[in-house]
Scaffold this active site. Structure first.
Site, short mmCIF file in Angstrom:
data_model
loop_
_atom_site.label_atom_id
_atom_site.label_comp_id
_atom_site.label_asym_id
_atom_site.label_seq_id
_atom_site.Cartn_x
_atom_site.Cartn_y
_atom_site.Cartn_z
N ASP A 37 28.95 -38.05 7.27
CA ASP A 37 28.78 -36.61 7.03
C ASP A 37 28.37 -36.34 5.57
O ASP A 37 28.70 -37.12 4.68
CB ASP A 37 30.10 -35.90 7.35
CG ASP A 37 29.91 -34.41 7.54
OD1 ASP A 37 28.75 -33.95 7.61
OD2 ASP A 37 30.93 -33.69 7.60
N TRP A 42 24.33 -33.35 0.18
CA TRP A 42 23.76 -34.31 -0.78
C TRP A 42 22.35 -33.87 -1.16
O TRP A 42 21.98 -33.86 -2.34
CB TRP A 42 23.73 -35.70 -0.13
CG TRP A 42 23.22 -36.81 -1.00
CD1 TRP A 42 23.95 -37.65 -1.78
CD2 TRP A 42 21.84 -37.22 -1.15
NE1 TRP A 42 23.13 -38.55 -2.42
CE2 TRP A 42 21.83 -38.31 -2.04
CE3 TRP A 42 20.64 -36.78 -0.61
CZ2 TRP A 42 20.66 -38.96 -2.41
CZ3 TRP A 42 19.46 -37.42 -0.98
CH2 TRP A 42 19.48 -38.50 -1.88
N ASN A 85 24.93 -31.30 17.92
CA ASN A 85 23.84 -31.24 16.93
C ASN A 85 22.56 -30.61 17.49
O ASN A 85 21.65 -30.26 16.72
CB ASN A 85 23.53 -32.63 16.36
CG ASN A 85 24.56 -33.14 15.38
OD1 ASN A 85 24.78 -34.34 15.22
ND2 ASN A 85 25.26 -32.23 14.70
#
Ligand code: FPP
Length: 266
Positions: A37, A42, A85
């Site tokens: 995750d 990021w 998702n």
């Protein structure tokens, strides 16, 4: 969530070697499961599109598979695409689908030379045909490899897997092939996508989130959980070694008691 500042590679090597010396090979987890995750955060912190985070996540996966193999972890399962998702924007879904193809194209030879056996958990049927073909090729090419199993959870949900297993068992009962009284935990386990794999000893979740998000719901019953604030693209061999060391410090009782065998009451 702050991530660790990147250490120079020689410092990292030295730290990794130090940790490896502390790991007891005889008490390695037989199965490590990872929720990869934090790719999106990021990327955002670097002013990059989310897909760049997923791409960096592929490289992190390559490194962690290599390290797990070197350490001698027999099974590694990674949560790469969940049944939930599909709620993401179309372009991100497409990018993730393309990434599994890219990962296999780029690294299948390396996985083969390291004797990695690839398995998929989840339902590949809704995937576009070219992607299924690439995955099937990887499954076929790695079928007889025995050094390590890499199980990739793709279009996977723990609840969906349990429902599928129950439905299958119900069909077998209705056909008279299975006695309902003979259904026990082992029997249900044989109908899950993880059939034949040991339950995970260690679950790692990156990015500071503290939940299991519909991953391996049945299999995680007695798994040791390890959470880290590190985003997945920054997760490396040092983090994996740290997680394994912490796992080796845990005392697992599986609902029983620690110490010598209890006296059996007469
Ligand atoms: C979660 O981060 C990560 C994913 C949903 C995808 C994980 C995929 C990979 C690491 C690459 C592809 C995998 C293979 C097997 C080739 P997030 O997007 O939810 O991050 P966020 O919570 O920071 O938004």
């Amino acid at each position: 969530m702050p991530t660790r500042r990147e250490a120079p590679s020689s410092t990292k090597d030295a730290e990794y070697q130090r940790l490896v010396q502390l790991i007891e090979p005889a008490r390695l987890p037989r199965h490590v499961a990872i929720i990869m995750d934090g790719n999106g955060r990021w990327a955002r912190e670097r002013g990059l599109p989310r897909v760049a985070g997923h791409r960096a996540g592929v490289e992190a996966l390559r490194g962690v598979v290599r390290t797990a193999g070197e350490l001698g972890v027999p099974v590694l399962t990674v949560y790469a695409f969940s049944t939930e998702n599909w709620k993401r924007p179309r372009h991100e879904i497409d990018a993730l689908m393309n990434l599994i193809v890219e990962y296999l194209r780029k690294y299948l030879d390396e996985l083969c030379s390291n004797q990695v056996h690839i398995r998929v958990l989840g339902d590949l049927d809704p995937l576009p045909a070219p992607i299924r073909r690439q995955v099937d090729l990887a499954l076929e090419r790695t079928r007889d490899h025995r050094r390590m199993t890499l199980a990739v959870a793709w279009n996977y949900g723990g609840r969906a897997d349990i429902v599928k297993a129950v439905r299958q068992l119900a069909r077998e009962v209705a056909a008279g092939r299975v006695d309902p009284e003979a259904i026990d935990e082992a029997c249900l386990g044989r109908h899950l996508d993880t059939a034949g794999l040991p339950d995970p000893d260690l679950l790692i979740r990156c990015s500071g989130e503290l939940r299991i998000s519909n991953f391996l719901l049945w299999e995680l019953a007695y798994t040791e959980l390890w959470f880290t604030p590190v985003y997945w693209p920054d997760f490396d061999r040092v983090h994996l070694a740290e997680a394994i060391l912490e796992y080796q410090r845990r005392r697992r009782r599986f609902g029983g008691l620690e110490g010598p065998d209890p006296v059996v009451p007469c």
